[in-house]
Every structure is written in C-alpha cells, then in structure tokens.
Design an enzyme around this catalytic site. Structure first.
Site, short mmCIF file in Angstrom:
data_model
loop_
_atom_site.label_atom_id
_atom_site.label_comp_id
_atom_site.label_asym_id
_atom_site.label_seq_id
_atom_site.Cartn_x
_atom_site.Cartn_y
_atom_site.Cartn_z
N GLU A 179 0.82 -1.21 0.00
CA GLU A 179 0.00 0.00 0.00
C GLU A 179 0.86 1.26 0.00
OE1 GLU A 179 -3.47 -2.04 2.80
OE2 GLU A 179 -2.44 -0.23 3.46
N CYS A 190 4.59 -7.79 7.80
CA CYS A 190 5.44 -7.28 8.87
C CYS A 190 5.58 -8.35 9.95
CB CYS A 190 4.83 -6.01 9.46
SG CYS A 190 5.86 -5.20 10.71
N SER A 218 7.52 4.74 17.18
CA SER A 218 6.20 4.25 17.58
C SER A 218 6.31 3.80 19.04
CB SER A 218 5.75 3.09 16.68
OG SER A 218 5.48 3.54 15.38
N ASN A 251 -7.36 3.56 14.97
CA ASN A 251 -8.34 3.23 13.93
C ASN A 251 -8.10 1.88 13.28
OD1 ASN A 251 -6.01 3.89 12.59
ND2 ASN A 251 -6.99 5.12 11.00
N CYS A 255 -2.54 1.68 7.74
CA CYS A 255 -1.61 0.70 7.18
C CYS A 255 -2.19 -0.72 7.17
CB CYS A 255 -0.31 0.70 7.97
SG CYS A 255 0.51 2.29 8.00
#
Length: 349
Positions: free
Chosen positions: A92, A112, A220, A296, A337
C-alpha cells in the site's frame, strides 16, 4: 540473470556501464532517465546509441508496479493505492494532501514481523522485504498517475516510511533506497523531507545515527511503561523502553535531529492521566514532539478508540511537551496501514 537497474546506486551503475563497454559518463545520463524522467522502458532513452540501449536490455531489467486498486477519499482527496508487485504480492501507498505540499507514505516490506496490536500491516504475516526499486517505484508510479491531475500535483514534496512493514527490519535496502533518492545525479531529494517510522529496533537506530542521513526519526512508542508496551508491542521484549530511549538520545546527539514519538491512544490501555504523567516523565528531557494518533485499527473487540485524546494532548502541552493530534486522513477509504491489502487478500475489494 538480469540485474534490477533501479536498485543500483549511482556508483554501482557507473561500474556496470563500464563493464558493458560504454563510456563512464553514460551512467549519469542513464541515471537521470531512470530517476528524474522516470522512464518505463530503455527505448525511451534518446541520447544514447541504439547499440547501448540493446546492451541495457540484455543486461538489466526495469522493475515496475501496477495499480491493483485506487481509492480516493471524498472528504480530503487522500489517495490510497494498492500496488501489485512483479511476483504478485501487493503493498500500500498513500498520497496525502496538505497545503504546503503533497506527502507520500510508502511501504518497506510485504507484511510485517512486529505484530503490533494497533496495526494491520502484519495481520496476515510477513512475506518479504521490498527492494530499493520497489520503494522508489511507489513514488514514481504515484507521480505518474497524478501527472495530469491539477488538484493532486505531480511531485511528492515529502516522504514518510510508515506504510506496511518495519523500515529498520529491512535496513540495508531502506538505507540504499534513501541514498538513491538523495543522489545529486538523480532525484536529489533532501532527506530532511523524509520521516522514518520505527517500532523501536534500538540496535538499528544506533546504526542509522552513525550514517547521519539527516532524516527525521519517528518512534512508535504508544506506552510509557514496559508492562503496557510489551502487551501491545512485542518488540519491547527485545528492546525495552530504557534501551530505546538511550538510542533516541544517541540519535539526537549524533544527528542534531529532534525525535518524534507516535502515540496511538487505545481505550483503557494507554489513555489515562497516569499514562500521560508517565509519558511526560519519560520524554521531557528529550525535547521531543509527540504525535497523538486516533486509534483506527480494523475489526477488533479487544482494542478500541480512546475518547480522551484531546484531554491527553492538553495535559502534555501544559507539562511543556509539544503535542499534536494527527489529522485523520482517508478514513472513508481504509487509509490505515494494511487495511486495503487485507481486504484484497480476503477478496473483500
């Protein structure tokens, strides 16, 4: 086997061009055609001989991406691409609209390994690393697709390595991509316009610091204590918060670039006043920026969106922390993502 020419650095291309019997200066011409003019076939190169074009065809191949799915947000014109790779896998890319310039969020891996609770990137596992060419092509194909769209523009002004995958888990290819991107004989993009987001591979952060590339490092974090962070980010079991913060301090000292921390607020997990207090204590000495993210993630009963994000921001700000709430872009097109890729894999497109 033919070599992927888009993954070659300028110095490597010079060596390859000399090896096939061409003048070394031709490498500069070819590099420009590849990374500035963004050709899709060697036949498009007009300032070299037909014989050299034939040698290029015999020696190299031009990687390519194809648009498998394209979604345009009705609310903010964010564009999300699902790009199909040469082996049938997909990644993406998200084009985000801002007043100052367009920004592109790219992927660095197919899938991932990190398995973070707030991210859909690794929901269906890790497949492979992306090559430098496949990272570059996310920029080039997006610019080609938007070339004639006046509202979107044709040139990406800033870049975020925050799509599918962990960039520092694909360290060598990511660094080479950045070097090709910033090569003065090519696109010559300043890496000060690039932000790299990592879940916290501290050893790789230390290596990145030594390179002094000038890019912005986004961590992160998502929790300020090891117990909470380990529950939502398994990487914390390998590099705990103390180790991670040490690497952040080292990165700032070596590069002079301020660290940015990403913090996705999850209801009843990391969104309390106590969590905010811990965060202030942890990062205030770093003079860092905090980017608060409305949670989200796709269908999940365990983790839900926090309702305390504004209060959390106010607390941090009053404590002297520069904290902003990330603008939610593309919410109507599953711009987070991994969401579009999962929908494609599950035949829900």
């Amino acid at each position: 086997m033919k070599k992927d020419i888009l993954s070659l650095s300028f110095e490597e291309l010079q060596g390859e061009i000399s090896a096939i019997g061409a003048e070394k200066f031709r490498a500069g011409q070819i590099f420009d055609w590849l990374h500035v003019k963004k050709i899709t076939a060697f036949s498009e190169i007009t300032n070299i001989s037909a014989q050299l074009r034939q040698k290029l065809t015999e020696t190299f191949w031009l990687n390519a991406l194809t648009i498998q799915k394209k979604l345009i947000s009705k609310s903010d014109n964010t564009i999300k691409y699902l790009y199909k790779l040469h082996d049938g896998e997909s990644v993406e890319t998200v084009l985000m609209k801002y007043h100052h310039a367009d920004s592109l969020c790219i992927s660095t891996q197919v899938g991932c390994k990190m398995n973070c609770a707030f991210c859909a990137s690794g929901a269906n596992g890790f497949i492979r690393n992306l090559t430098p060419a496949e990272m570059l092509l996310q920029i080039y194909e997006t610019e080609r697709d938007n070339k004639n769209n006046a509202s979107a523009g044709s040139t990406v002004g800033s870049l975020v390595l925050m799509g599918i995958g962990e960039p520092l888990d694909n360290f060598d290819n990511t660094v080479k991509f950045l070097q090709i991107l910033s090569e003065k004989n090519g696109r010559n993009m300043s890496l000060r316009h690039v932000s790299l987001s990592t879940c916290g591979l501290a050893d790789r952060i230390d290596e990145l610091a030594e390179l002094k590339l000038g890019l912005t490092l986004s961590i992160s974090l998502h929790a300020a204590d090891d117990e909470t962070r380990s529950k939502i980010m398994p990487v914390n079991n390998a590099f705990n918060i103390e180790r991670l913060i040490d690497s952040c301090k080292n990165y700032f000292e070596k590069t002079g670039r301020r660290i940015s921390f990403e913090y996705a607020l999850i209801k009843n997990v990391n969104d309390s006043v106590k969590d905010a207090e811990k965060l202030v204590k942890l990062i205030k000495p770093l003079h860092a920026h905090v980017n608060l993210i409305p949670f989200n993630y796709i269908n999940t009963e365990k983790n839900k969106k926090s309702e305390n994000i504004k209060e959390f921001q106010v607390y941090l700000t009053k404590a002297g922390i520069n904290a902003t709430i990330r603008r939610t872009l593309g919410s109507d097109i599953n711009a987070a993502c991994g969401q579009l890729r999962i929908a494609s894999q599950n035949n829900n497109l």
